[in-house]
Design an enzyme around this catalytic site. Structure first.
Site, PDB file in Angstrom:
ATOM      1  N   CYS A 273       0.831  -1.206   0.000  1.00  0.00           N
ATOM      2  CA  CYS A 273       0.000   0.000   0.000  1.00  0.00           C
ATOM      3  C   CYS A 273       0.864   1.254   0.000  1.00  0.00           C
ATOM      4  O   CYS A 273       0.887   2.034  -0.932  1.00  0.00           O
ATOM      5  CB  CYS A 273      -0.900   0.024   1.237  1.00  0.00           C
TER       6      CYS A 273
HETATM    7  N1  SAJ Z   1       6.631   2.047   8.699  1.00  0.00           N
HETATM    8  C1  SAJ Z   1       7.683   2.787   9.203  1.00  0.00           C
HETATM    9  N2  SAJ Z   1       7.441   3.703  10.179  1.00  0.00           N
HETATM   10  C2  SAJ Z   1       6.177   3.910  10.674  1.00  0.00           C
HETATM   11  C3  SAJ Z   1       5.111   3.144  10.139  1.00  0.00           C
HETATM   12  C4  SAJ Z   1       5.359   2.214   9.155  1.00  0.00           C
HETATM   13  O1  SAJ Z   1       8.823   2.620   8.781  1.00  0.00           O
HETATM   14  O2  SAJ Z   1       6.010   4.743  11.565  1.00  0.00           O
HETATM   15  C5  SAJ Z   1       6.873   1.093   7.617  1.00  0.00           C
HETATM   16  C6  SAJ Z   1       6.469  -0.321   7.976  1.00  0.00           C
HETATM   17  O3  SAJ Z   1       7.550  -0.999   8.594  1.00  0.00           O
HETATM   18  C7  SAJ Z   1       6.136  -0.908   6.614  1.00  0.00           C
HETATM   19  C8  SAJ Z   1       5.587   0.278   5.843  1.00  0.00           C
HETATM   20  O4  SAJ Z   1       6.056   1.441   6.520  1.00  0.00           O
HETATM   21  O5  SAJ Z   1       7.296  -1.386   5.979  1.00  0.00           O
HETATM   22  C9  SAJ Z   1       4.062   0.302   5.767  1.00  0.00           C
HETATM   23  O6  SAJ Z   1       3.606   0.121   7.074  1.00  0.00           O
HETATM   24  P1  SAJ Z   1       2.058   0.423   7.498  1.00  0.00           P
HETATM   25  O7  SAJ Z   1       2.032   0.429   8.994  1.00  0.00           O
HETATM   26  O8  SAJ Z   1       1.551   1.596   6.806  1.00  0.00           O
HETATM   27  O9  SAJ Z   1       1.305  -0.910   7.075  1.00  0.00           O
HETATM   28  P2  SAJ Z   1       0.545  -1.315   5.736  1.00  0.00           P
HETATM   29  O10 SAJ Z   1       1.401  -1.203   4.538  1.00  0.00           O
HETATM   30  O11 SAJ Z   1      -0.059  -2.644   6.038  1.00  0.00           O
HETATM   31  O12 SAJ Z   1      -0.578  -0.199   5.601  1.00  0.00           O
HETATM   32  C10 SAJ Z   1      -1.898  -0.538   5.892  1.00  0.00           C
HETATM   33  C11 SAJ Z   1      -2.672   0.505   5.162  1.00  0.00           C
HETATM   34  N3  SAJ Z   1      -4.023   0.074   5.037  1.00  0.00           N
HETATM   35  C12 SAJ Z   1      -4.658   0.319   3.862  1.00  0.00           C
HETATM   36  O13 SAJ Z   1      -4.126   0.840   2.916  1.00  0.00           O
HETATM   37  C13 SAJ Z   1      -6.075  -0.112   3.782  1.00  0.00           C
HETATM   38  C14 SAJ Z   1      -2.619   1.835   5.896  1.00  0.00           C
HETATM   39  O14 SAJ Z   1      -3.616   2.722   5.381  1.00  0.00           O
HETATM   40  C15 SAJ Z   1      -2.864   1.658   7.364  1.00  0.00           C
HETATM   41  O15 SAJ Z   1      -2.807   2.935   8.007  1.00  0.00           O
HETATM   42  C16 SAJ Z   1      -1.776   0.765   7.889  1.00  0.00           C
HETATM   43  O16 SAJ Z   1      -2.037  -0.539   7.301  1.00  0.00           O
HETATM   44  C17 SAJ Z   1      -1.777   0.679   9.392  1.00  0.00           C
HETATM   45  O17 SAJ Z   1      -2.229   1.638  10.046  1.00  0.00           O
HETATM   46  O18 SAJ Z   1      -1.222  -0.319   9.894  1.00  0.00           O
END
Ligand code: SAJ
Length: 436
Positions: A273
């Site tokens: 995403c």
């Molecule tokens: N990450 C960081 N630092 C952070 C947060 C995330 O480096 O502070 C990295 C994670 O390790 C990962 C990437 O970013 O590699 C994405 O992480 P994510 O927490 O955004 O997880 P996703 O990719 O599963 O995003 C989903 C998304 N859901 C949808 O698109 C429907 C996002 O909108 C959500 O906000 C997110 O999950 C969530 O909150 O966990």
């Protein structure tokens, strides 16, 4: 038949629903719709997935396997590869992948494929909803014209809307039911009909004025995350230059009860995403002669983080008079985020590739990812044991799974590069710990 007859079929749960694409979005959705009382057919191009579902076998972590089996046994949930079932379907929801292609541009081939099947079987009083994340204008420019070519009219003969998926893999708090659902239809009747379907499934439906508005809502949500993660990564780089602990800085900033939301640095941006969705927005705006500077800068910073981590490894080994070439490195965690088994776009794989290219001898341990194939080689997750850890010149923590014993890591490792602050609560580290 007026659209209120379709509304009546939806309201009385008689409407037959098909979901195209049974992945991490589509499968939880079909189960949720069955739970709401609808008869649901999943249409999936992968026959293995179809067979699994028809045997009542689950393959998505967020789905309750017993519930899936029950709905299949009761006959209210079936799967097929045959799109002709759409002839008898009242509501079609498209949940297919929208990745980037090799040049980093949107790959909407799966949406086009689904659209062309829907067009074949389009009939009056049918509702089509796109959930796949895509650029603003996808429904109006890519789907609507193909449907109206049939001579049928949107808003009276058929109904068309966009509703972004908000599935967060492995999130035990927010589910399909309690996550508000945004819906934007081509006409008011389209919005009303799509909202009626989701109203049977979710606690809160959020109607908006158009499909493009709903498409933009989703892109804002994930671009917001990408940019703020990029800021956190750049703050980490600044803190290292300033000799400050970025984790202490963010933790203290997060005590501000308003006007701040913590994001954390890491080895880069993974998943299907966050690294992808902002590129759909910047691609669309570039076509309209506007350069999305924030998105481009965040993408640049996030994509340089794997190299930044490798530089940390090199200088930490150098401090011990060791070269990276020939160094034995254990990578801890290769999934794209904690407690998931998904490695798509995982920055850990970039770090692994860069370290291998520099001549390090690499092994990895990830309790969620038993094997990975990297440059044609298949690597297996090594067993987690103190002896193995103690043999390493460096341990690099790339994904902080909650089921890894970081006390053991810190008691046995000589040198740890911690890109996730996973060792923050460890009291007695023997190891030298270098944090991002
Ligand atoms: N990450 C960081 N630092 C952070 C947060 C995330 O480096 O502070 C990295 C994670 O390790 C990962 C990437 O970013 O590699 C994405 O992480 P994510 O927490 O955004 O997880 P996703 O990719 O599963 O995003 C989903 C998304 N859901 C949808 O698109 C429907 C996002 O909108 C959500 O906000 C997110 O999950 C969530 O909150 O966990």
């Amino acid at each position: 038949m007026k659209h209120n007859e379709l509304l009546h079929k939806i309201d009385t749960l008689q409407a037959k629903i098909a979901v195209i694409g049974l992945g991490y979005v589509g499968l939880p959705l079909v189960v949720g719709l069955a739970r709401a009382g609808f008869r649901v057919i999943g249409i999936e191009v992968d026959p293995n997935k179809v067979d699994k579902i028809n045997r009542g076998e689950n393959y998505i972590g967020d789905v309750n396997p017993d519930e899936l089996r029950r709905f299949v046994d009761e006959g209210c949930l079936t799967a097929t590869t045959d799109f002709s079932v759409l002839n008898e379907i009242d509501v079609v929801i498209i949940c297919v992948p929208t990745p980037l292609n090799k040049t980093g541009d949107p790959d909407i081939s799966a949406i086009v494929g689904a659209r062309d099947e829907v067009v074949k079987y389009l009939h009056v009083q049918q509702l089509i909803i796109l959930e796949s994340t895509s650029y603003p204008g996808t429904v109006n420019e890519l789907i609507l014209p193909s449907l109206t070519e049939s001579g049928l009219k949107a808003g009276t003969d058929f109904f068309l809307a966009f509703s972004p998926e908000r599935v967060d893999p492995n999130n035990r708090v927010y589910t399909v039911e309690n996550t508000p659902k945004v819906v934007g239809g081509v006409t008011a009747a389209c919005t009303e009909t799509a909202a009626a379907v989701y109203g049977k499934l979710v606690d809160h439906v959020v109607p908006v004025s158009s499909p493009a508005t709903a498409e933009m809502v989703k892109l804002l949500e994930n671009t917001f995350r990408s940019i703020n993660i990029g800021l956190a990564n750049e703050v980490a780089i600044m803190c290292r230059i300033l000799g400050l602990d970025v984790w202490e800085v963010i933790e203290a900033a997060a005590t501000k009860p308003f006007g701040f939301m913590p994001f954390y640095p890491g080895p880069g941006l993974g998943g299907h995403c966050i690294p992808v969705d902002p590129s759909y927005l910047s691609w669309k705006l570039r076509a309209l002669k506007y350069r999305t500077r924030f998105i481009d800068l965040a993408t640049e910073i996030n994509s340089t983080m794997p190299e930044y981590v490798v530089q940390l490894v090199i200088s930490a080994l150098n401090d011990e008079g060791k070269a990276l070439k020939g160094a034995k490195a254990l990578l801890l965690g290769v999934a794209y985020k904690p407690d998931v088994d998904d490695i798509r776009e995982s920055p850990a794989l970039d770090v692994m590739q860069l370290l291998a290219k520099a001549g390090a001898e690499i092994i990895y341990h990830d309790p969620w990812v038993p094997t990975i194939s990297q440059d044609g080689d298949v690597l297996k997750s090594v067993e987690f044991n103190p002896g193995c850890i103690g043999d390493m010149d460096v341990v690099v923590i790339l994904t902080d799974h909650s089921d890894v014993d970081y006390e053991t890591v810190c008691s046995n490792a000589r040198l740890i590069i911690d890109t996730r602050n996973a060792t923050k609560d460890v009291l007695s580290p023997n190891a030298r710990i270098v944090k991002i």
